[in-house]
Design a protein around this motif. Sequence first.
Motif, PDB file in Angstrom:
ATOM      1  N   SER A 128       0.832  -1.204   0.000  1.00 58.56           N
ATOM      2  CA  SER A 128       0.000   0.000   0.000  1.00 58.56           C
ATOM      3  C   SER A 128       0.867   1.255   0.000  1.00 58.56           C
ATOM      4  O   SER A 128       0.700   2.149  -0.838  1.00 58.56           O
ATOM      5  CB  SER A 128      -0.913   0.006   1.237  1.00 58.56           C
ATOM      6  OG  SER A 128      -1.884  -1.012   1.175  1.00 58.56           O
ATOM      7  N   TRP A 129       1.813   1.316   0.958  1.00 58.03           N
ATOM      8  CA  TRP A 129       2.678   2.498   1.065  1.00 58.03           C
ATOM      9  C   TRP A 129       3.488   2.697  -0.210  1.00 58.03           C
ATOM     10  O   TRP A 129       3.674   3.827  -0.674  1.00 58.03           O
ATOM     11  CB  TRP A 129       3.623   2.365   2.256  1.00 58.03           C
ATOM     12  CG  TRP A 129       4.532   3.546   2.420  1.00 58.03           C
ATOM     13  CD1 TRP A 129       4.290   4.700   3.123  1.00 58.03           C
ATOM     14  CD2 TRP A 129       5.843   3.717   1.826  1.00 58.03           C
ATOM     15  NE1 TRP A 129       5.355   5.550   3.009  1.00 58.03           N
ATOM     16  CE2 TRP A 129       6.319   4.983   2.212  1.00 58.03           C
ATOM     17  CE3 TRP A 129       6.633   2.913   1.005  1.00 58.03           C
ATOM     18  CZ2 TRP A 129       7.563   5.461   1.824  1.00 58.03           C
ATOM     19  CZ3 TRP A 129       7.873   3.390   0.597  1.00 58.03           C
ATOM     20  CH2 TRP A 129       8.332   4.651   1.004  1.00 58.03           C
ATOM     21  N   SER A 130       3.974   1.618  -0.793  1.00 58.69           N
ATOM     22  CA  SER A 130       4.786   1.721  -2.005  1.00 58.69           C
ATOM     23  C   SER A 130       3.992   2.361  -3.144  1.00 58.69           C
ATOM     24  O   SER A 130       4.539   3.127  -3.949  1.00 58.69           O
ATOM     25  CB  SER A 130       5.306   0.348  -2.426  1.00 58.69           C
ATOM     26  OG  SER A 130       6.178  -0.193  -1.448  1.00 58.69           O
ATOM     27  N   GLY A 131       2.700   2.047  -3.218  1.00 55.46           N
ATOM     28  CA  GLY A 131       1.854   2.669  -4.232  1.00 55.46           C
ATOM     29  C   GLY A 131       1.695   4.155  -3.997  1.00 55.46           C
ATOM     30  O   GLY A 131       1.747   4.958  -4.938  1.00 55.46           O
ATOM     31  N   LEU A 136       3.489   9.858  -5.232  1.00 52.78           N
ATOM     32  CA  LEU A 136       4.049  11.130  -4.761  1.00 52.78           C
ATOM     33  C   LEU A 136       5.519  11.306  -5.139  1.00 52.78           C
ATOM     34  O   LEU A 136       6.159  12.270  -4.697  1.00 52.78           O
ATOM     35  CB  LEU A 136       3.911  11.227  -3.236  1.00 52.78           C
ATOM     36  CG  LEU A 136       2.480  11.250  -2.686  1.00 52.78           C
ATOM     37  CD1 LEU A 136       2.500  11.217  -1.162  1.00 52.78           C
ATOM     38  CD2 LEU A 136       1.731  12.486  -3.176  1.00 52.78           C
ATOM     39  N   SER A 137       6.051  10.402  -5.933  1.00 54.19           N
ATOM     40  CA  SER A 137       7.498  10.403  -6.185  1.00 54.19           C
ATOM     41  C   SER A 137       7.986  11.637  -6.940  1.00 54.19           C
ATOM     42  O   SER A 137       9.182  11.939  -6.920  1.00 54.19           O
ATOM     43  CB  SER A 137       7.897   9.135  -6.957  1.00 54.19           C
ATOM     44  OG  SER A 137       7.233   9.078  -8.214  1.00 54.19           O
ATOM     45  N   GLY A 138       7.082  12.357  -7.573  1.00 52.20           N
ATOM     46  CA  GLY A 138       7.490  13.565  -8.277  1.00 52.20           C
ATOM     47  C   GLY A 138       7.701  14.747  -7.356  1.00 52.20           C
ATOM     48  O   GLY A 138       8.235  15.788  -7.770  1.00 52.20           O
ATOM     49  N   ILE A 171       9.488   0.128   5.229  1.00 52.12           N
ATOM     50  CA  ILE A 171       9.144   1.492   4.816  1.00 52.12           C
ATOM     51  C   ILE A 171      10.183   2.474   5.344  1.00 52.12           C
ATOM     52  O   ILE A 171      10.604   3.395   4.626  1.00 52.12           O
ATOM     53  CB  ILE A 171       7.727   1.858   5.296  1.00 52.12           C
ATOM     54  CG1 ILE A 171       6.682   1.015   4.554  1.00 52.12           C
ATOM     55  CG2 ILE A 171       7.455   3.344   5.093  1.00 52.12           C
ATOM     56  CD1 ILE A 171       5.280   1.107   5.147  1.00 52.12           C
ATOM     57  N   ALA A 172      10.628   2.293   6.596  1.00 57.90           N
ATOM     58  CA  ALA A 172      11.658   3.164   7.160  1.00 57.90           C
ATOM     59  C   ALA A 172      12.926   3.091   6.325  1.00 57.90           C
ATOM     60  O   ALA A 172      13.578   4.125   6.057  1.00 57.90           O
ATOM     61  CB  ALA A 172      11.947   2.777   8.608  1.00 57.90           C
ATOM     62  N   GLU A 173      13.301   1.904   5.878  1.00 62.13           N
ATOM     63  CA  GLU A 173      14.481   1.741   5.029  1.00 62.13           C
ATOM     64  C   GLU A 173      14.292   2.463   3.694  1.00 62.13           C
ATOM     65  O   GLU A 173      15.219   3.116   3.191  1.00 62.13           O
ATOM     66  CB  GLU A 173      14.760   0.256   4.777  1.00 62.13           C
ATOM     67  CG  GLU A 173      15.313  -0.491   5.980  1.00 62.13           C
ATOM     68  CD  GLU A 173      15.641  -1.940   5.647  1.00 62.13           C
ATOM     69  OE1 GLU A 173      15.213  -2.418   4.575  1.00 62.13           O
ATOM     70  OE2 GLU A 173      16.325  -2.583   6.458  1.00 62.13           O
ATOM     71  N   GLN A 174      13.107   2.332   3.116  1.00 60.74           N
ATOM     72  CA  GLN A 174      12.826   2.998   1.849  1.00 60.74           C
ATOM     73  C   GLN A 174      12.894   4.520   1.994  1.00 60.74           C
ATOM     74  O   GLN A 174      13.429   5.215   1.121  1.00 60.74           O
ATOM     75  CB  GLN A 174      11.450   2.592   1.331  1.00 60.74           C
ATOM     76  CG  GLN A 174      11.403   1.205   0.713  1.00 60.74           C
ATOM     77  CD  GLN A 174      12.126   1.170  -0.620  1.00 60.74           C
ATOM     78  OE1 GLN A 174      11.876   1.971  -1.504  1.00 60.74           O
ATOM     79  NE2 GLN A 174      13.058   0.229  -0.745  1.00 60.74           N
ATOM     80  N   CYS A 175      12.347   5.020   3.099  1.00 58.35           N
ATOM     81  CA  CYS A 175      12.388   6.468   3.339  1.00 58.35           C
ATOM     82  C   CYS A 175      13.833   6.944   3.462  1.00 58.35           C
ATOM     83  O   CYS A 175      14.213   7.986   2.895  1.00 58.35           O
ATOM     84  CB  CYS A 175      11.605   6.819   4.602  1.00 58.35           C
ATOM     85  SG  CYS A 175       9.806   6.719   4.412  1.00 58.35           S
ATOM     86  N   ALA A 176      14.647   6.199   4.196  1.00 54.81           N
ATOM     87  CA  ALA A 176      16.051   6.568   4.358  1.00 54.81           C
ATOM     88  C   ALA A 176      16.773   6.569   3.012  1.00 54.81           C
ATOM     89  O   ALA A 176      17.569   7.469   2.708  1.00 54.81           O
ATOM     90  CB  ALA A 176      16.735   5.610   5.335  1.00 54.81           C
TER      91      ALA A 176
END
Length: 311
Positions: A128-131, A136-138, A171-176
């Motif tokens: 879900s978060w990845s979607g 919002l990746s832009g 998710i924390a790893e992805q944010c970092a």
Amino acid sequence: MHADRFSMEAWTGRTDPEPDSPRWHQRIQPLQADSPAGVALFGFACDEGVRRNHGRVGAAGGPPLLRKALANLPWHRQGPAYDAGDVFCADGDLEAAQARLARGVCTLLDAGHLPLVLGGGHEVAFGSWSGLAEHLSGEAAPKIGIINFDAHFDLRDPAHVHSSGTPFAQIAEQCAARGWPFRYACLGVSRASNTRALFARAAELQVLVREDREIRESSLETIGAELDAFIAGCDALYLTLDIDVLPACEAPGVSAPAARGVPLALLEPLLERIKGSGKLRLIDFAEFNPQHDIDNRTARVVARLIHLLTL
């Protein structure tokens, strides 16, 4: 859409003779590419993460039974609602299923819908978060606030295996890795169900934590103010509800029943506060396990929560 399977079979129910008495099964529509913006239900029929986490499986059967429980509820919405089908994980490839879920969630968000994902184990959260992240990746370092009502942190070390116990650590790893802030609130945590290492990890990540025993009628306004402050620092909100946050007497049909939990009567005002913020972009429900439900009690509770959040 990116669903593996689509069916409207669950959407049946009572038809009332009185005027202005529609129910969900009479208003829900199959999602089309040109559907006007609305709420979009998207199933994640997967409990591979629960199996990997050595929990009791069965949550993969949740989405159709949640639709069935919702179908007969009265319709009070102003906007449309759609069924976007289900993602499955029949082959044990959790990561591929999460990727398909993420693509589907991103597509729904890009089209202006509010995705409401029906799990499935709590491994749903990473998909879900990845979607939402892809949507919002832009933007430059978007501040995504994750609000999780859960008896568990789900911050286990993902280095060994990805499971229902690791999504927020992932998710924390992805944010970092992206240089994004990690903003996580976990409410309803049970000290009896989380190790000292997990509490330490939550403190290290500056998670907003409220234990189940802290959430009382007398503390609701204080906790609500804490949530308001958390929300004020976010651009968008992702709300995830692990149904095991509720007491086992209210929600017996879950992967890990709560000995104490947070009663529905205390949960609903906090959800209404989050909904009222205007920043809610994504909702999912996790760990409903119909194999252990009693008289559809848990399915009815989840349907009520969907009803509340989509009014």
